[in-house]
Enzyme design. Structure first.
Site, PDB file in Angstrom:
ATOM      1  N   GLU A 193      13.418  16.693  24.966  1.00  0.00           N
ATOM      2  CA  GLU A 193      12.320  16.255  24.103  1.00  0.00           C
ATOM      3  C   GLU A 193      11.314  17.357  23.792  1.00  0.00           C
ATOM      4  O   GLU A 193      10.767  17.422  22.690  1.00  0.00           O
ATOM      5  CB  GLU A 193      11.610  15.038  24.704  1.00  0.00           C
ATOM      6  CG  GLU A 193      12.339  13.714  24.464  1.00  0.00           C
ATOM      7  CD  GLU A 193      13.484  13.465  25.433  1.00  0.00           C
ATOM      8  OE1 GLU A 193      13.627  14.238  26.406  1.00  0.00           O
ATOM      9  OE2 GLU A 193      14.244  12.498  25.221  1.00  0.00           O
ATOM     10  N   HIS A 230      11.275   1.652  28.811  1.00  0.00           N
ATOM     11  CA  HIS A 230      11.844   1.713  27.460  1.00  0.00           C
ATOM     12  C   HIS A 230      11.109   0.776  26.501  1.00  0.00           C
ATOM     13  O   HIS A 230      11.620   0.481  25.435  1.00  0.00           O
ATOM     14  CB  HIS A 230      13.332   1.312  27.472  1.00  0.00           C
ATOM     15  CG  HIS A 230      14.262   2.356  28.003  1.00  0.00           C
ATOM     16  ND1 HIS A 230      14.102   2.950  29.222  1.00  0.00           N
ATOM     17  CD2 HIS A 230      15.373   2.924  27.465  1.00  0.00           C
ATOM     18  CE1 HIS A 230      15.085   3.834  29.421  1.00  0.00           C
ATOM     19  NE2 HIS A 230      15.864   3.833  28.373  1.00  0.00           N
TER      20      HIS A 230
END
Lengths: 340, 317
Positions: A63, A132
């Site tokens: 990321e 999530h």
């Protein structure tokens, strides 16, 4: 008959139209190219086939490297759209987002800028558990230099995405996972929706409900259901930052009552900022304190009943708005603004 | 060869003057002295074009100056003046001067590399031959961003050169006490790219290694990791005591001070005469004095600057 489209297709179409119109628009992220499936939900499907592998790059699960690559390319003239698959993964890239993308324009005295879009999905309600599902828009809204957009409909997602790509500053674009496949009226092609301007979804005289994202649709349904009992003015912010306070304040000045609803955790959430701004400017015009409704102060649970209980419910919204209903002939007067 | 010396002279004197001015109290700021590390950006920048990019770190004034950042604007920025490179809004840890290719200075250890990749990726997409240098320290090679960046740069064959300035310490911790590999250059093996350890105090050795890496990057051959061995003579942040060093350690390194060593080499081998070098040094001394005066004579930014450059438009609260 109105053409229908879901948010997956709408964002895909926005990316397609933006890439077709402008060679500097490029896409990167985990699995975004067609060989890897065109994104985990298919939002970038077909783009690499049409625009080539050089402009649509699948990346490693890295990321920081994804956002860093987007930042560097943006500094020399590209308009990268980086996908950070889920919003919780933005935490891994937060140095790049918060310390760099947000601040380089300012720290360089305006010599450099970072016109990137970070597309990211999130949302509780699909049993994804604690890492999530979080809505973290308030973190990024609190960071000067970032813009934070959360569309509530497929058509808005299309128009806001076009604006985000063409925005001169970094935009966090949040796609609500549980609503991705819900169809809505298709967007008008090539029509941009400005970032920072709220949408008055319906007008009303009793109470202003301020919301954004998936929950707007539910509240619109509730407003319809309560028609004749409580007259709701519903504002969809579309972006948490910039925050369109002008629209909010004009509405609350009229209704004298406000309920702020978001799926982010209530404590220290955007509702606190919005509520405070209303109180600061319209205190004497309010019929009662602004009511905030948000998720519980807990990690998002897995078990279905717990997950549901952690989220704001339409029942809570109904109770809140009913407390602001104006007494009408034949109706018992209600106590305004009382809520636990 | 004289080009490298000219840069080294500027960087060394600039650092000396900066420490003196801070000590005198005329400027107040955190300062990360670059004394002892001058050879690295001097040799590398001698190979770069104005259109090439660098990304550097808080200990990076030498990298910026070597790349061509104007001395007066640098001083004005360090003094927080409106005439600085960043209108005084960046300061010593965020020097930026795109005109000379200084794209970012970051205060976050390890963060030059992901962004350098982006600049290199952009150059590649544009189809030009620009290369990007990412400077960072030995400590940064233990940060995740280093590993993510080298992996991506190698996969995408990016025209980027990772220059690890190994000065023996990560803040106050000796490299061997915080780094599990004895040669950081070997970390390149994990990412299928060339890795070279070089004497960072030897401009000629540096030049040769950098030349090969830059050429490789310009011609589509992808990234290189260069580990340049050097020493910082004034600790982590200026004002540190040296208690964390072994007794005599610094004195030993000072014997390898790259500046007098290279200066003497030029003279001994007939590449320059004393008068020439003195003239270069005198010109820099003058330039730096003028820059200091320019900085101190310049106004501070208006407080309204807070509202500008946050976004493309002015922030109204």
């Amino acid at each position: 008959m109105t053409e229908m489209m879901n948010m997956v297709k709408a964002v895909n179409l926005a990316l397609y139209d933006a890439m077709e119109a402008d060679d500097t628009v490029v896409v990167l992220g985990e699995d975004v190219a067609d060989k890897e499936g065109g994104g985990v939900c298919g939002i970038t499907a077909g783009l690499s086939a049409k625009f080539g592998a050089a402009r649509v790059k699948s990346t490693p699960i890295s990321e920081q490297a994804i956002v860093g690559a987007a930042i560097g390319a943006a500094m020399i003239g590209f308009k990268p759209v980086a996908e950070i698959m889920l919003m919780n993964f933005c935490t891994v890239a937060s140095d790049m987002i918060v310390n760099h993308a947000a601040k380089l324009r300012f720290m360089s005295g305006g010599q450099t800028s970072v016109p990137i879009v970070i597309r990211t999905m999130t949302g509780a309600g699909v049993s994804n558990g604690g890492q999530h599902s979080d809505y973290l828009e308030q973190w990024f809204a609190h960071t000067a230099g970032l813009k934070v957009v959360i569309p509530s409909t497929p058509a808005d997602a299309y128009g806001l995405m076009l604006s985000a790509i063409n925005d001169p500053d970094p935009v966090i674009f949040i796609e609500t996972l549980p609503a991705l496949f819900t169809p809505g009226p298709a967007p008008e092609r090539h029509k941009m929706i400005p970032i920072g301007k709220a949408n008055v979804v319906r007008t009303g005289r009793d109470v202003t409900v301020i919301a954004y994202g998936r929950i707007v649709q539910g509240i619109a349904g509730l407003a319809e259901k309560l028609k004749g009992e409580v007259d709701i003015e519903l504002i969809d912010l579309r972006s948490v930052s910039p925050l369109d306070l002008d629209t909010v304040l004009a509405s609350v000045a009229k209704t004298g009552a406000a309920v702020v609803v978001h799926e982010a955790v209530k404590a220290f959430g955007p509702g606190g900022e919005i509520s405070s701004a209303i109180h600061e400017r319209l205190f004497s015009k309010l019929r009662g304190p602004v009511i905030r409704i948000g998720a519980k102060f807990a990690p998002v649970p897995f078990s279905k009943p717990l997950e549901t209980a952690s989220l704001p419910s339409l029942d809570e919204v109904e109770k809140a708005v009913r407390s602001f209903a104006r007494a009408t002939p034949g109706m018992a007067p209600l106590t305004a603004g009382v809520s636990d | 060869m004289l080009d490298i010396f000219t840069k080294m002279s500027l960087l060394k004197q600039n650092d000396e003057r900066m420490r003196a001015v801070i000590k005198s109290g005329r400027l107040v700021m955190p300062y990360y002295s670059v004394r002892g590390q001058e050879a690295i950006p001097s040799a590398i920048s001698a190979l770069l074009k104005p259109t090439d990019f660098i990304c550097t770190i808080y200990r990076g004034t030498h990298d910026s100056l070597a790349k061509g950042c104007p001395v007066d604007k640098l001083w004005a920025e360090l003094a927080g003046r409106v005439t600085g490179t960043c209108k005084g809004k960046g300061g010593p840890m965020h020097i930026t001067h795109p005109e000379s290719g200084v794209m970012i200075t970051t205060g976050i250890v390890g963060s030059t590399m992901p962004i350098a990749n982006g600049l290199a990726w952009g150059s590649k997409m544009k189809g030009n031959d620009a290369v990007t240098i990412a400077y960072f320290g030995d400590g940064a090679s233990n940060i995740g961003a280093f590993h993510e960046s080298l992996n991506l740069a190698s996969l995408w064959k990016l025209p980027v050169i990772f220059v690890c300035v190994n000065n023996g310490y990560a803040e106050h911790t000796k490299t061997e006490n915080c780094t599990a590999i004895d040669e950081i250059a070997r970390r390149a093996d994990s990412y299928s790219m060339p890795g070279v350890r070089v004497n960072g105090n030897d401009p000629l050795e540096l030049y040769a290694v950098a030349q090969e890496a830059i050429e490789r990057a310009r011609t589509g051959g992808g990234p290189t990791l260069i580990e340049a061995m050097t020493f910082r003579f004034f600790g982590h942040v200026f004002g540190d005591d040296d208690k964390y060093m072994d007794p005599g350690e610094k004195a030993e390194h000072e014997k390898n001070d790259p500046y007098p060593k290279y200066r003497n080499w030029l003279l001994d081998n007939g590449h320059a005469v004393e008068g020439e070098l003195v003239a270069i040094e005198a010109a820099h001394a003058k330039e730096i004095e003028a820059a200091l005066k320019f900085a101190l004579d310049s106004p501070f930014p208006e407080t309204s600057e807070i509202r500008h450059d946050v976004y493309a438009y002015e922030v109204i609260e």
